[in-house]
Design an enzyme around this catalytic site. Structure first.
Site, mmCIF file in Angstrom:
data_model
loop_
_atom_site.group_PDB
_atom_site.id
_atom_site.type_symbol
_atom_site.label_atom_id
_atom_site.label_comp_id
_atom_site.label_asym_id
_atom_site.label_seq_id
_atom_site.Cartn_x
_atom_site.Cartn_y
_atom_site.Cartn_z
ATOM 1 C CG HIS A 1 -1.987 1.007 1.213
ATOM 2 N ND1 HIS A 1 -3.101 0.884 0.426
ATOM 3 C CD2 HIS A 1 -2.107 2.166 1.880
ATOM 4 C CE1 HIS A 1 -3.875 1.941 0.620
ATOM 5 N NE2 HIS A 1 -3.305 2.738 1.494
ATOM 6 C CE LYS B 1 -3.095 10.491 -4.385
ATOM 7 N NZ LYS B 1 -2.291 10.535 -3.161
ATOM 8 C CD GLU C 1 -5.461 8.143 -1.077
ATOM 9 O OE1 GLU C 1 -4.337 8.596 -1.333
ATOM 10 O OE2 GLU C 1 -6.085 8.405 -0.042
ATOM 11 C CB SER C 2 -8.663 2.475 -3.444
ATOM 12 O OG SER C 2 -7.411 2.203 -2.846
ATOM 13 C CG HIS C 3 -10.425 3.968 2.637
ATOM 14 N ND1 HIS C 3 -11.015 4.313 3.814
ATOM 15 C CD2 HIS C 3 -9.101 3.867 2.904
ATOM 16 C CE1 HIS C 3 -10.087 4.442 4.746
ATOM 17 N NE2 HIS C 3 -8.919 4.184 4.218
ATOM 18 C CG ASN C 4 -10.893 -0.638 -3.044
ATOM 19 O OD1 ASN C 4 -11.716 0.254 -3.195
ATOM 20 N ND2 ASN C 4 -9.934 -0.888 -3.916
ATOM 21 C CG HIS C 5 -8.819 -4.719 1.286
ATOM 22 N ND1 HIS C 5 -7.665 -5.440 1.329
ATOM 23 C CD2 HIS C 5 -9.423 -5.051 0.131
ATOM 24 C CE1 HIS C 5 -7.574 -6.192 0.231
ATOM 25 N NE2 HIS C 5 -8.621 -5.960 -0.511
ATOM 26 C CG ASP D 1 -4.087 12.684 -0.174
ATOM 27 O OD1 ASP D 1 -3.115 12.793 0.588
ATOM 28 O OD2 ASP D 1 -4.554 11.583 -0.512
ATOM 29 C CD GLN E 1 -8.276 4.000 8.772
ATOM 30 O OE1 GLN E 1 -9.285 3.491 8.323
ATOM 31 N NE2 GLN E 1 -7.147 4.056 8.093
ATOM 32 C CD GLU F 1 -3.491 3.222 8.655
ATOM 33 O OE1 GLU F 1 -4.649 3.147 8.197
ATOM 34 O OE2 GLU F 1 -2.539 2.588 8.192
#
Lengths: 735, 228
Positions: free
Chosen positions: A51, A92, A94-98, A118, A242, A314
């Site tokens: 990651h 941008k 970004e993933s937050h898949n899992h 970001d 988180q 995190e």
């Protein structure tokens, strides 16, 4: 100086538990000149995770073009930025898949929070969010739960912080059943002269941690959760997800923009995956300096946290700033005004070591370069699959169905039905810039402040992906995804300026996934080269596999384009009776990997239709110019479900029918797909006649959609029935 | 002299900039910081939308205790014009400056949608530029927008003309009692509504009907000027 404790080193077995391999551990020992202690090992395990280190993708990503005329900030910063009308537009995806697969509400919410930070880190005010979501078929309880909670989480965060969610896409396929995808894209605007960088510079400058308390949430998120395949017992991993607090982020946003506006910061970086470890070491690496951080000063949510937990927490809504000593007081004052915690936790040092102190004890000491740059990069071993990788989906639409019934069934299917039940849960109007809302045009359109001539330019933004087609042919499918996103922009009169991508794939150590990844990146590169635009940044999400195998290869493309005048924009639907309806573009569709093929139980395989890139770009230009001149009032790209669905959608918008004639009423002509290449346009007849390449096929008006051939055969559907089919298709799956 | 309108800013306010921009179209607009009890002599106050202090407890429940709200309450008692929009409406109800309460939408989901509302009470400083029965296209966006009061209170408000706005027939988005979208104080100087007029001041973003609420302040003040 090495940490002085006579502590036990955790050793190789512990390193393996944290996701490192034996050779990687040996490299770390070599780089350190000794075995790492608990703190150091935790830091390495995260920064050397897939990651954070992109160790299986970095070499492949070098193929992507990263230079462009309008580029202000590119790959390597918190987000990329291009110049539009004298402003910097940062964006941008970004993933937050899992995290979302394990706990969809908080996973999706913190995905939004992360990408917002970001953009904030550049000093840009976020002005738009878009989301790309993938779930298993909604007939499964789990998929409906994931959909409902992920949408609620996105809304919770975006709505509460006052950033409009203006667009997005949702697709359902069985391959996402246990591994859903949640990709979030943020767009922000900034003064180009005040763009913040992330490099820590200036020995003696202070390190200020701003924002929320540091807690035990999200420990190991980047390694344990994001860099491994999902398994059966993932409920146990919920503590690694988180918890988001959009109110805290709102204060972070306002405080950071005020600090940058007052010129009080040297550098700024958000805390995301791997928390303080990653932000601090990346700032140090970019600035080629060392850092001393005293974790005893960090405000904690729980008093007895271990040093390693503090370093890898995190916890959300935190930022790290580098500040000249003389300005620390002013920084703390502004943070206090916003009721935001801000703490001086360290100092920029000479040399190249990051030292973790606890008061006067050194509890960790790592060469920055070892942590950030020395992670081994792996070659992929690609090999095309011998046979289809993905099983045929269940058929729910018989081949012999009447074409009218087929059209109704496609419109009511979850992949095509109206997204209104989802986008109405998002505030898409806050900040009062939204000129085209979801469903009103093929891309969202946001007005910008007027230039010196008094004209307000605008941005068009879109996010798109078509994984079934990438599964059939990774390179062509990925080019199509890029061109379709550009086609969405062209429909609003906008020209693409830059691209961000999120590469969602399975386990890259498997040869066929490696093959998908390499070829899809090649396709994105070729798409960018055709359009003449750079990739400004993005994200890679690998190991998206559940017990049943990998997800479809899912490159998601986000794009930002420019419109000269926010008052001259098209609609995706028909707006008046008596307009000429025309087709534009080299549109020669077939049914391979189409939505109809999926509904008929066909696996995503076969040959995609030929792609004539110059002719496609000429069509984009014709549509774009026609919209800008006001000749084209309606423009809609022909996407999933083909021409018949595109026409039906154009009718549904304002409830205006149309009658068109095609040479043949084959399934290919009606429902075949060739993404990015074909447009339905409409406008006054004389005006449409001026559009290069436009072929008039009919007229708007009436209360029916009628598609006839030259022999008088026809299919028809009332606009009321079109609306009913579209409106119910997704709503039925939401509570 | 231009009308001076103050827009309250709480931590967590989201729509204060839009409200400020809308006010600036009709007068001089300035921010009123939540921690200050000094309204600086403004002529009117807007309490904007958002999620004041995060609104994790109950919308408006914390904001009503902020120092600025003490001053706004005093200003309202003295007859000063106060407009509460969405979260601002919730805050004014929590503060007891307006009747009723805002409960979770009957769909239990956040809802963002363009709706038509009907002006029921044109004789307030925030509706003076509207006609009775005038239809305005204005967006709603909220999680807790279902206005509620007991039957007696509703009957009293209806009888005394305190209903300021109603959702057009068939367009009640949240289950509000009697389709009520906004209410006013008995004197009419305090008005609150769930729809967002500040997001409807420019036709390119969908509608400019909301501008009427802000220009009402001018009309009201011109009226005062002429009379004195």
């Amino acid at each position: 100086m090495a940490p002085q404790a006579e502590e036990q080193v955790p050793g190789l077995e512990r390193a393996k538990d944290l996701g490192l391999t034996e050779p990687e551990y040996s490299m770390i020992v070599e780089l350190m000149g000794r075995e790492p202690n608990e703190v150091e090992l935790a830091m390495f395990s995260l920064l050397w995770s897939e990651h954070c280190a992109y160790k299986h993708s970095k070499k492949v990503l070098r193929r992507l073009p990263t230079e462009g005329e309008r580029l202000l900030l590119g790959v390597g910063e918190n987000a990329g930025a291009v110049e539009v009308a004298g402003m910097a537009v940062a964006f941008k995806v970004e993933s937050h898949n899992h995290p979302s697969a394990v706990e969809p509400f908080q996973g999706a919410a913190t995905g939004v929070g992360g990408i917002l930070r970001d953009v904030i880190a550049l000093g840009a005010r976020p002005i738009a969010m878009l989301d790309s979501l993938r779930f298993g078929y909604p007939d499964s309880d789990r998929s409906r739960w994931l959909l409902d909670r992920a949408v609620a989480g996105i809304g919770h965060y975006g709505n509460s912080i006052g950033v409009p969610t203006v667009g997005g896409e949702i697709h359902f396929d069985p391959s996402y059943e246990s591994n859903c995808l949640v990709n979030a894209m943020c767009v922000g605007i900034a003064d180009p002269n005040r763009l913040m960088r992330c490099a820590a510079t200036g020995v003696g400058n202070r390190v200020i941690l701003m924002g929320a308390l540091t807690g035990r949430d999200g420990i190991g998120g980047a390694s344990v959760l994001a860099s491994a395949e999902l398994g059966e017992d993932d409920a146990d991993k919920r503590p690694t997800v988180q918890i988001g607090d959009p109110f805290a982020e709102k204060k972070v946003l306002e405080a950071c923009l005020e600090l940058i506006g007052e010129d009080l910061l040297v550098a700024l970086q958000d805390l995301g995956a791997a928390g303080l470890t990653s932000s601090a070491s990346e700032m140090a690496a970019q600035g080629e300096v060392g850092l001393d951080l005293d974790i005893a000063r960090i405000p904690l949510r729980e008093a007895d946290m271990e040093p390693f937990e503090i370093m890898v927490s995190e916890s959300q809504e935190r930022m790290l700033a580098i500040v000249e000593p003389s300005k620390v007081g002013a920084v703390l004052e502004i943070c206090e005004k916003w009721e935001l915690l801000a703490t001086d936790i360290g100092v920029v040092t000479e040399g190249d070591h990051m030292r973790i102190l606890k008061g006067s004890d050194v509890v960790g000491d790592i060469p920055v370069k070892a942590l950030v740059d020395d992670c081994p990069l792996y070659d992929l071993h690609p090999s095309p699959p011998e046979e289809g990788l993905y099983p045929a989906p269940p058929a729910d639409l018989p081949e012999q169905a009447e074409q009218g019934e087929t059209l109704a069934a496609l419109l009511a299917g979850p992949n095509i039905a109206s997204r209104r039940p989802v986008f109405e849960q998002y505030d898409h109007i806050v900040q009062s810039r939204t000129v085209r809302r979801p469903d009103e045009a093929d891309a969202a359109v946001l007005a910008l402040p007027a230039g010196p001539d008094g004209v307000r330019p605008a941005l068009a933004v879109s996010i798109d992906g078509n994984a079934r087609r990438v599964a059939a042919d990774p390179e062509t499918g990925a080019i199509e995804a890029v061109l379709e996103c550009a086609a969405n922009l062209a429909c609003t009169g906008a020209e693409a300026l830059g691209l961000t991508n999120c590469l969602n794939f399975g386990n890259p150590e498997k040869p066929h996934v490696a093959w998908q990844l390499i070829n899809a990146v090649e396709g994105i590169a070729k798409g960018c080269e055709a359009l003449g635009i750079p990739v400004v940044g993005g994200n890679v999400s690998l190991y998206n596999e559940g017990p049943d195998g990998p997800i479809l290869p899912t490159p998601v493309i986000g794009m930002v384009g420019e419109l000269p005048d926010a008052t001259v924009v098209s609609n995706s639907g028909f707006v008046a009776d008596g307009h000429a309806v025309a087709l534009v573009g080299p549109f020669e569709p077939n049914l391979t990997s189409s939505e109809l093929a999926a509904r008929r139980g066909k696996a995503p395989a076969g040959e995609l239709p030929a792609l004539d890139v110059p002719a496609t770009l000429a069509a984009h230009e014709a549509v774009r110019n026609g919209v800008r001149s006001g000749a084209i009032v309606t423009a809609h790209d022909i996407a999933e479900g083909g021409l018949a669905v595109a026409l039906a959608e154009a009718c549904a918008a304002a409830g205006i029918g149309c009658e068109v004639t095609l040479p043949l009423l084959t399934d290919e002509a009606l429902f075949g797909e060739a993404p990015g290449r074909g447009f339905v346009i409409a406008g006054p007849r004389d005006a449409i006649a001026t559009i290069p390449g436009a072929e008039v096929i009919g007229t708007t008006g009436g209360t029916e959609l009628v598609i006839a051939d030259r022999d008088g055969e026809k299919i028809s559907m009332t606009v009321a029935d079109v609306r009913e089919a579209r409106d119910g298709g997704l709503a039925v799956h939401l509570p | 002299m231009a009308t001076r309108i103050g827009v309250v800013r709480f931590p967590g306010s989201c729509d204060e900039q839009d409200a400020l921009d809308a006010c600036a179209l009709v007068g001089d607009a300035e921010i009123l910081w939540h921690g200050s009890r000094d309204l600086g002599g403004v002529d009117a106050v807007v309490v904007p939308g958002g999620f004041s202090y995060g609104d994790y407890l109950r919308p408006g429940a914390i904001a009503r205790f902020s120092p600025v709200m003490e001053a706004v309450a005093e200003f309202a008692r003295e007859g000063g014009p106060v407009l509460g929009i969405c979260n601002g409406f919730q805050v004014l109800c929590e503060a007891g400056l307006l009747p009723g309460a805002l409960l979770a939408n009957n769909g239990l989901r956040f809802l963002c949608r363009q709706v038509d509302i009907i002006v029921e009470r044109p004789n307030t400083p925030w509706t003076a530029a509207c006609d009775a029965g005038e239809r305005l296209s204005i967006p709603v966006k909220h999680m807790s927008g279902r206005w509620f009061a007991d039957d007696d209170t509703v009957a009293r408000l209806e009888a005394e003309g305190q209903v300021a706005f109603r959702y057009a027939p068939g367009q009640n988005p949240n289950g509000s009692v009697a389709d009520i979208a906004g209410v006013s104080s008995p004197e009419g100087n305090v008005v609150g509504l769930m729809p967002h007029p500040e997001h409807a001041v420019d036709a390119i973003t969908g509608s400019a009907d909301g501008l009427k609420l802000f220009s009402s302040i001018l009309k009201e003040r011109e009226g005062v000027g002429t009379a004195s």
